[in-house]
Design a protein around this motif. Structure first.
Motif, PDB file in Angstrom:
ATOM      1  N   MET A   1      13.030 -15.558  45.228  1.00 12.80           N
ATOM      2  CA  MET A   1      13.311 -16.411  45.899  1.00 12.80           C
ATOM      3  C   MET A   1      12.499 -17.552  45.504  1.00 12.80           C
ATOM      4  SD  MET A   1      12.714 -16.982  50.316  1.00 12.80           S
ATOM      5  CE  MET A   1      13.532 -15.356  50.416  1.00 12.80           C
ATOM      6  N   ASN A   2      13.062 -18.816  45.175  1.00 10.62           N
ATOM      7  CA  ASN A   2      12.154 -19.961  44.507  1.00 10.62           C
ATOM      8  C   ASN A   2      11.606 -20.599  45.875  1.00 10.62           C
ATOM      9  OD1 ASN A   2      14.333 -22.230  45.472  1.00 10.62           O
ATOM     10  ND2 ASN A   2      15.529 -21.263  43.849  1.00 10.62           N
ATOM     11  N   TYR A   3      10.809 -21.702  45.644  1.00 13.36           N
ATOM     12  CA  TYR A   3      10.312 -22.491  46.968  1.00 13.36           C
ATOM     13  C   TYR A   3      11.222 -23.055  47.539  1.00 13.36           C
ATOM     14  CZ  TYR A   3       9.211 -27.069  44.849  1.00 13.36           C
ATOM     15  OH  TYR A   3       9.167 -28.243  44.598  1.00 13.36           O
ATOM     16  N   TYR A   4      12.070 -23.758  47.089  1.00 15.15           N
ATOM     17  CA  TYR A   4      13.079 -24.581  47.881  1.00 15.15           C
ATOM     18  C   TYR A   4      13.807 -23.656  49.101  1.00 15.15           C
ATOM     19  CZ  TYR A   4      13.167 -27.801  43.845  1.00 15.15           C
ATOM     20  OH  TYR A   4      12.468 -28.647  42.796  1.00 15.15           O
ATOM     21  N   GLU A   5      14.044 -22.234  48.576  1.00 14.52           N
ATOM     22  CA  GLU A   5      14.658 -21.476  49.657  1.00 14.52           C
ATOM     23  C   GLU A   5      13.570 -21.196  50.612  1.00 14.52           C
ATOM     24  OE1 GLU A   5      17.896 -18.971  46.972  1.00 14.52           O
ATOM     25  OE2 GLU A   5      15.842 -19.002  46.171  1.00 14.52           O
ATOM     26  N   ARG A   6      12.418 -21.007  49.978  1.00 18.05           N
ATOM     27  CA  ARG A   6      11.246 -20.595  51.021  1.00 18.05           C
ATOM     28  C   ARG A   6      11.020 -21.580  52.052  1.00 18.05           C
ATOM     29  NH1 ARG A   6       6.348 -18.528  47.750  1.00 18.05           N
ATOM     30  NH2 ARG A   6       7.080 -19.283  45.950  1.00 18.05           N
ATOM     31  N   ILE A   7      10.997 -22.812  51.583  1.00 15.55           N
ATOM     32  CA  ILE A   7      10.806 -23.908  52.639  1.00 15.55           C
ATOM     33  C   ILE A   7      11.981 -23.813  53.624  1.00 15.55           C
ATOM     34  CG2 ILE A   7      10.788 -26.411  53.085  1.00 15.55           C
ATOM     35  CD1 ILE A   7       8.067 -25.223  52.033  1.00 15.55           C
ATOM     36  N   GLN A   8      13.380 -23.651  53.093  1.00 13.97           N
ATOM     37  CA  GLN A   8      14.640 -23.453  54.056  1.00 13.97           C
ATOM     38  C   GLN A   8      14.251 -22.469  54.924  1.00 13.97           C
ATOM     39  OE1 GLN A   8      17.218 -25.867  54.044  1.00 13.97           O
ATOM     40  NE2 GLN A   8      17.384 -24.673  55.845  1.00 13.97           N
ATOM     41  N   LYS A   9      13.671 -21.493  54.462  1.00 15.62           N
ATOM     42  CA  LYS A   9      13.706 -20.150  55.362  1.00 15.62           C
ATOM     43  C   LYS A   9      12.744 -20.564  56.669  1.00 15.62           C
ATOM     44  CE  LYS A   9      12.822 -15.230  55.361  1.00 15.62           C
ATOM     45  NZ  LYS A   9      12.005 -14.821  56.107  1.00 15.62           N
ATOM     46  N   SER A  10      11.721 -21.367  56.307  1.00 13.95           N
ATOM     47  CA  SER A  10      10.806 -21.708  57.501  1.00 13.95           C
ATOM     48  C   SER A  10      11.602 -22.870  58.209  1.00 13.95           C
ATOM     49  CB  SER A  10       9.528 -22.450  56.688  1.00 13.95           C
ATOM     50  OG  SER A  10       9.620 -23.647  56.453  1.00 13.95           O
ATOM     51  N   ILE A  11      12.333 -23.799  57.635  1.00 14.06           N
ATOM     52  CA  ILE A  11      13.096 -24.765  58.530  1.00 14.06           C
ATOM     53  C   ILE A  11      14.051 -24.005  59.510  1.00 14.06           C
ATOM     54  CG2 ILE A  11      14.888 -26.555  58.460  1.00 14.06           C
ATOM     55  CD1 ILE A  11      13.602 -27.571  55.988  1.00 14.06           C
ATOM     56  N   ASP A  12      14.556 -22.715  59.017  1.00 12.67           N
ATOM     57  CA  ASP A  12      15.628 -21.984  59.883  1.00 12.67           C
ATOM     58  C   ASP A  12      14.621 -21.419  60.896  1.00 12.67           C
ATOM     59  OD1 ASP A  12      17.407 -22.566  58.090  1.00 12.67           O
ATOM     60  OD2 ASP A  12      17.412 -20.688  57.240  1.00 12.67           O
ATOM     61  N   TYR A  13      13.417 -21.129  60.730  1.00  8.59           N
ATOM     62  CA  TYR A  13      12.627 -20.535  61.962  1.00  8.59           C
ATOM     63  C   TYR A  13      12.356 -21.701  62.758  1.00  8.59           C
ATOM     64  CZ  TYR A  13       8.353 -19.494  64.390  1.00  8.59           C
ATOM     65  OH  TYR A  13       7.423 -19.306  65.139  1.00  8.59           O
ATOM     66  N   ILE A  14      12.142 -22.813  62.230  1.00  9.05           N
ATOM     67  CA  ILE A  14      11.781 -24.099  63.271  1.00  9.05           C
ATOM     68  C   ILE A  14      13.070 -24.069  64.010  1.00  9.05           C
ATOM     69  CG2 ILE A  14      11.349 -26.404  63.300  1.00  9.05           C
ATOM     70  CD1 ILE A  14       9.497 -26.067  60.708  1.00  9.05           C
ATOM     71  N   GLU A  15      14.012 -24.360  63.504  1.00  9.56           N
ATOM     72  CA  GLU A  15      15.452 -24.722  64.029  1.00  9.56           C
ATOM     73  C   GLU A  15      15.583 -23.610  65.223  1.00  9.56           C
ATOM     74  OE1 GLU A  15      16.869 -27.633  64.154  1.00  9.56           O
ATOM     75  OE2 GLU A  15      15.771 -28.442  62.393  1.00  9.56           O
ATOM     76  N   SER A  16      15.526 -22.374  64.946  1.00 11.36           N
ATOM     77  CA  SER A  16      15.734 -21.289  65.783  1.00 11.36           C
ATOM     78  C   SER A  16      14.960 -21.356  67.189  1.00 11.36           C
ATOM     79  CB  SER A  16      15.905 -20.042  65.121  1.00 11.36           C
ATOM     80  OG  SER A  16      14.680 -19.729  64.787  1.00 11.36           O
ATOM     81  N   ASN A  17      13.731 -22.100  66.968  1.00 10.32           N
ATOM     82  CA  ASN A  17      12.733 -22.085  68.467  1.00 10.32           C
ATOM     83  C   ASN A  17      12.459 -23.551  68.169  1.00 10.32           C
ATOM     84  OD1 ASN A  17      11.512 -19.187  68.271  1.00 10.32           O
ATOM     85  ND2 ASN A  17      11.738 -19.401  66.145  1.00 10.32           N
ATOM     86  N   ILE A  18      13.376 -24.229  68.157  1.00 10.51           N
ATOM     87  CA  ILE A  18      12.987 -25.993  68.615  1.00 10.51           C
ATOM     88  C   ILE A  18      12.951 -25.967  70.072  1.00 10.51           C
ATOM     89  CG2 ILE A  18      15.643 -26.598  68.973  1.00 10.51           C
ATOM     90  CD1 ILE A  18      12.810 -28.236  66.626  1.00 10.51           C
ATOM     91  N   GLU A  19      13.369 -25.081  70.756  1.00 11.44           N
ATOM     92  CA  GLU A  19      13.226 -25.480  72.157  1.00 11.44           C
ATOM     93  C   GLU A  19      12.162 -24.330  72.793  1.00 11.44           C
ATOM     94  OE1 GLU A  19      16.817 -24.615  74.339  1.00 11.44           O
ATOM     95  OE2 GLU A  19      17.879 -26.175  73.157  1.00 11.44           O
ATOM     96  N   ASN A  20      11.394 -23.623  71.822  1.00 12.24           N
ATOM     97  CA  ASN A  20      10.256 -22.735  72.350  1.00 12.24           C
ATOM     98  C   ASN A  20       8.982 -23.392  71.550  1.00 12.24           C
ATOM     99  OD1 ASN A  20      12.107 -20.970  73.295  1.00 12.24           O
ATOM    100  ND2 ASN A  20      12.566 -20.249  71.531  1.00 12.24           N
TER     101      ASN A  20
END
Length: 451
Positions: free
Chosen positions: A1-20
Motif C-alpha cells: 500500500m503506497n502512502y496515497y492509499e494510506r492517507i485515503q484509508k485515514s480519510i475513510d476512518y474520519i468520514e465514517s466517524n464525522i459525527e463522532n
C-alpha cells in the motif's frame, strides 16, 4: 500500500466517524504512520491540516442541515462534536462569515466535499492490470516542484546525504509537519554493479518559491515531474528496505511489459515517508517509476547490417564485472591514445544480462581498431566481431535499463522479427575515457525474420 492509499484509508476512518469523536492517534494508525509523519503527509497531499479538514467537513455538513431542516443549532453542534453551541458558532462564522442563526436566511453557499486522494492523484487504472499488480498504481502527472538538495558520493551515500540535509533543515527554520515537506531521493550516479559500494545519492526536500537557500552544500533546483507508476515498500524484519526495493524494481519491469506504458526519460524517485525527531529515516519508501504512454516515447528504430570489424576487447567475470571492465578498459584506451588519434573508434559491450549479480556474470567491452593494431597489454585481445542484422534505438546511459526493457517488449510483440542468434550490444558514444549518466548510447538488438 503506497502512502496515497494510506492517507485515503485515514480519510475513510474520519468520514465514517464525522459525527463522532475522532481519535487522531487512530487516524494515524489507519495510515500506518507515526502521528508527526501522518500530519506532515496529510497536509502535503490534502492541502489542509487534519484538524482543519475535519472542521471544514463538519461545518459543511452542518451548513447543509441548517438549510434543509429545523434542527436546533445546539443539537447540530453536539452532533458534530463541538463542546458547546458557542464554540460551534464561532467556528461556523470563521468559515462561512455568518452565525448559524443567520445562515438559515442567507443565499450564500458553502460546501467542502469529502476528499478522495485516489481520484485527485491517480489515473483511472486498467482493471486487468490492477488485478495482476494490485500494489502498483499510475499517478496523474506530477507537476514540477522546487527542491533543496544535496548529493553525496561515497560508501553508504544515503546516510551521508541525509546527514547534510538534516543539519540544513535544523538551521533553516522550516517545520516538516507544518510546512508539509516531502523528502525524495535517488542514486546519482547509480552503481554500475550490485557489488559496487561507492556511488552517489541525492536527497531533495520540497520547498516553495519564497524559501531562500543560502548554504555551502545545499542548493536548489526544480524536479521536472512527469507521469509515474508508484508502489509502496515496507522495511523487512531487519529494518532494511534495500532488498525490498530491488524486488519492487523487478516487479515494475514486469508490470511495464504488461502495461500500455514505456519507461520514461524523467527522473525516477524514492519518497522517504517516516522520520524520527532527529531526521533519521525510520519509515517506508514509495518508489516512483517514470513512465510515458507507448505512443509518446521516441522508440524510432533503424535497421542496419553491421559488417565484421576488428576490435580490441577485454572480458571480466564476476559480480562486479561491469565496474571493473569499464574502468580497466577505458584507462587502457586512454593510454593507447585512442581518444586523440583522429580516428573514429566505436566503443561497445555485451554481457549475459540474466546472470547479473552472480559469480558467472561476464562483461565484454570492445573498441574498433585496425587489423594490425598492437594492444601492448596481455589482457587485451585482438579479435573480429562478426556483426549481423540489427534493430537500433538511441537512448542515454541513465535510461539504459528501461530502454532495453522497451526494446525487448517491442521484439516480443513484433510479428515480423524475432531475436537473432548473435550478440546484442550497447554502443557508448564517447570521446573521453568515461561513461556518464547523460552519455548517448545506441542499443543494438540482433534480429532475424520470423519463419
Amino acid at each position: 500500500m503506497n502512502y496515497y492509499e494510506r492517507i485515503q484509508k485515514s480519510i475513510d476512518y474520519i468520514e465514517s466517524n464525522i459525527e463522532n469523536k475522532i481519535d487522531l492517534n487512530q487516524a494515524a494508525r489507519e495510515a500506518f504512520m507515526s502521528q508527526s509523519n501522518y500530519y506532515r503527509i496529510f497536509f502535503a497531499l490534502v492541502g489542509y491540516s487534519v484538524k482543519e479538514y475535519i472542521r471544514l467537513r463538519r461545518i459543511s455538513l452542518a451548513a447543509s442541515e441548517l438549510r434543509s431542516s429545523d434542527i436546533r443549532i445546539m443539537d447540530i453542534a453536539v452532533k458534530y462534536d463541538f463542546d458547546s453551541q458557542d464554540s460551534f458558532s464561532r467556528a461556523f462564522k470563521r468559515i462561512t462569515r455568518f452565525l448559524p442563526s443567520e445562515w438559515r436566511y442567507q443565499q450564500t453557499e458553502f460546501s467542502f466535499k469529502r476528499m478522495s486522494v485516489l481520484d485527485k492523484y491517480f489515473e483511472i487504472q486498467d482493471s486487468e492490470l490492477l488485478e495482476k499488480y494490485p500494489d502498483i498504481k499510475v499517478l496523474k502527472k506530477l507537476e514540477p516542484v522546487r527542491v533543496a538538495y544535496y548529493c553525496y558520493y561515497g560508501t553508504n551515500p544515503e546516510n551521508g546525504a541525509f546527514k547534510v540535509v538534516s543539519e540544513w533543515l535544523k538551521n533553516s527554520g522550516l517545520d516538516m509537519e507544518k510546512d508539509g515537506l516531502r523528502i525524495f531521493g535517488y542514486n546519482n550516479p547509480s552503481p554500475t554493479s550490485p557489488t559496487q559500494t561507492e556511488y552517489g545519492y541525492e536527497v531533495c526536500v520540497t520547498i516553495n518559491d519564497s524559501i531562500q537557500v543560502v548554504d555551502e552544500n545545499v542548493k536548489t533546483k526544480v524536479l521536472e515531474g512527469g507521469l509515474y507508476a508508484v508502489t509502496g515498500i515496507k522495511r523487512d524484519g531487519n529494518c532494511d528496505v534495500g532488498e525490498e526495493i530491488m524486488k519492487a524494481w523487478q516487479r515494475f519491469q514486469n508490470w511495464l511489459q504488461d502495461s500500455k506504458y514505456a519507461f520514461g526519460g524523467h527522473q525516477w524517485l524514492e519518497e522517504h515517508l517516516g522520520f524520527d525527531d532527529e531526521f533519521n529515516h525510520v519509515g517506508g519508501v514509495d518508489l516512483y517509476m517514470p513512465i510515458v504512454e507507448r505512443g509518446e516515447v521516441d522508440t524510432t528504430k533503424t535497421f542496419v547490417d553491421v559488417e565484421p570489424m576488428w576490435t580490441a576487447s577485454y572480458k571480466v567475470t564476476g559480480k562486479d564485472a561491469i565496474e571493473k571492465g569499464r574502468k580497466y578498459f577505458l584507462n587502457w584506451a586512454k593510454k593507447q591514445g585512442l581518444f586523440k588519434d583522429g580516428k573514429k573508434h566505436r566503443f561497445f559491450a555485451y554481457y549475459n544480462h540474466d546472470r547479473m549479480g552472480q559469480e558467472d556474470f561476464f562483461y565484454k567491452i570492445h573498441v574498433t581498431v585496425d587489423k594490425d593494431f598492437a594492444a601492448n597489454d596481455e589482457n587485451i585481445e585482438l579479435e573480429q566481431f562478426n556483426g549481423g542484422h540489427y534493430a537500433v534505438i538511441k537512448t542515454k546511459f541513465k535510461y539504459n535499463g528501461g530502454a532495453w526493457s522497451e526494446f525487448i517488449y517491442w521484439i516480443s510483440k513484433n510479428s515480423e522479427y524475432s531475436i537473432g542468434d548473435w550478440w546484442f550490444f550497447e554502443e557508448y558514444m564517447i570521446d573521453k575515457p568515461v561513461i556518464e549518466m547523460d552519455t548517448e548510447m545506441l542499443l543494438h538488438m540482433p534480429i532475424k525474420l520470423r519463419v
